[in-house]
Each structure stands twice: as C-alpha cells, then as structure tokens.
Design a protein around this motif. Sequence first.
Motif, short mmCIF file in Angstrom:
data_model
loop_
_atom_site.label_atom_id
_atom_site.label_comp_id
_atom_site.label_asym_id
_atom_site.label_seq_id
_atom_site.Cartn_x
_atom_site.Cartn_y
_atom_site.Cartn_z
N CYS A 22 0.81 -1.23 0.00
CA CYS A 22 0.00 0.00 0.00
C CYS A 22 0.84 1.27 0.00
CB CYS A 22 -0.92 0.01 1.23
SG CYS A 22 -2.18 -1.27 1.21
N ILE A 27 -5.33 4.70 -0.50
CA ILE A 27 -6.26 3.57 -0.37
C ILE A 27 -6.95 3.62 0.99
CG2 ILE A 27 -4.45 2.01 0.50
CD1 ILE A 27 -7.29 0.95 -1.90
N ILE A 29 -8.62 1.10 3.85
CA ILE A 29 -8.69 -0.28 4.31
C ILE A 29 -9.69 -0.32 5.45
CG2 ILE A 29 -7.42 -2.18 5.39
CD1 ILE A 29 -4.86 -0.96 4.11
N ASP A 116 -13.87 1.81 -4.14
CA ASP A 116 -12.66 1.00 -4.26
C ASP A 116 -11.90 1.04 -2.93
OD1 ASP A 116 -10.47 -0.45 -5.09
OD2 ASP A 116 -9.96 0.86 -6.77
N HIS A 117 -11.97 -0.04 -2.17
CA HIS A 117 -11.24 -0.15 -0.92
C HIS A 117 -10.93 -1.62 -0.63
CE1 HIS A 117 -15.49 -0.58 0.38
NE2 HIS A 117 -14.99 -1.40 1.28
N ILE A 118 -10.10 -1.86 0.35
CA ILE A 118 -9.78 -3.22 0.78
C ILE A 118 -10.54 -3.47 2.08
CG2 ILE A 118 -7.98 -4.78 1.63
CD1 ILE A 118 -5.99 -3.14 -0.09
N SER A 119 -11.27 -4.57 2.10
CA SER A 119 -12.01 -4.96 3.30
C SER A 119 -11.28 -6.13 3.95
CB SER A 119 -13.43 -5.37 2.91
OG SER A 119 -14.11 -5.89 4.01
N SER A 136 -11.25 -7.24 -2.18
CA SER A 136 -11.06 -5.98 -2.91
C SER A 136 -12.39 -5.59 -3.54
CB SER A 136 -9.99 -6.15 -3.98
OG SER A 136 -10.35 -7.18 -4.88
N SER A 141 -7.72 -1.62 -5.35
CA SER A 141 -7.65 -2.61 -4.27
C SER A 141 -7.36 -4.01 -4.83
CB SER A 141 -8.95 -2.61 -3.45
OG SER A 141 -10.08 -2.86 -4.25
N SER A 142 -7.89 -4.33 -6.00
CA SER A 142 -7.61 -5.63 -6.63
C SER A 142 -6.13 -5.75 -6.98
CB SER A 142 -8.45 -5.81 -7.89
OG SER A 142 -9.81 -5.92 -7.55
#
Length: 150
Positions: A22, A27, A29, A116-119, A136, A141-142
């Motif tokens: 990251c 981004i 998260i 668009d985020h990371i979970s 993602s 994120s992907s």
Amino acid sequence: MKIAIHSLKDTQEFAQKMANLCKDKQIVITLDGDLGAGKTTWTKSFGKALGVKDVINSPTFTILKSYTMENGKPLHHIDAYRLEGVSQDLGFEECFDEGISVVEWADFIKEQLPKDHISISIEEGIDEERMITMVSTGPLSSSILEGYHD
C-alpha cells in the motif's frame, strides 16, 4: 483471500506485507471483527511498517487520529464504533482523498466509504489465532491484493 494467523508475529508480518503493497498509494482499508479481535493491533503494526513514529492507539473516543507516514503523507485511523445510527456526513471523504485510511467498524459509515477499498475481516480463534479474510472492491484494491501472492 483467506490468511491464517497463528501468533502476534504473524499479525506483524501480515501488516508489514500489506504496508509494502500500500506504500505510496491512496487507499482505504476497512477492518471488521469483534471487540478484541486485533484491529488496533494490526493497525499499530501497519503504521509502524509505513514509518509512523508516533504511538498508534485506538481512536474510539476521538473517532479519528491522523499520523504522518515516512513519505510525509497521512495515515488516518478512524474508529466508527460510536457512530452507529449517526446518519449525517462527517466529512471522512477528505481523509479518504489523501494518504491511507484505516477504518474500524466501517459498517457504521459504509455510505461514506469509497467504492474501491480493501475490506479485511478478522475472525478470532483460540489464543492468538485469527482467520483473516481480505476482499477488494475495485481496480486499485484488486491490484494491491494481487500483489499479496507474489
């Protein structure tokens, strides 16, 4: 993507690897899991790996704490736990437009999260064991999570 964590050292290594992926990106998260699952512990390791010099602790009562990463950009740590049922826009989008944001209890502000985020979901096991699930939600994120396998 699922990751098994067996110790605090595993948590720190996971956070370090995510920080490397990251670094220098913008981004968000999200971290979800029960109280005591290790969300703030992960964030401390993540921030340290990004070069944050200050002590990172839970922003439960302040809701938002901002730190400076090694690259001079902000790391925002948001704890939305106390925002359950609050429907007004609290301006988190400004945080999401710069640096990296880590959001605990993100379900309480999901309407304000960028698409668009990371979970990251943390499920507690026995002692220090955890099962991490990462998802993602868009192209950035992907691409970050694709790098996790390398």
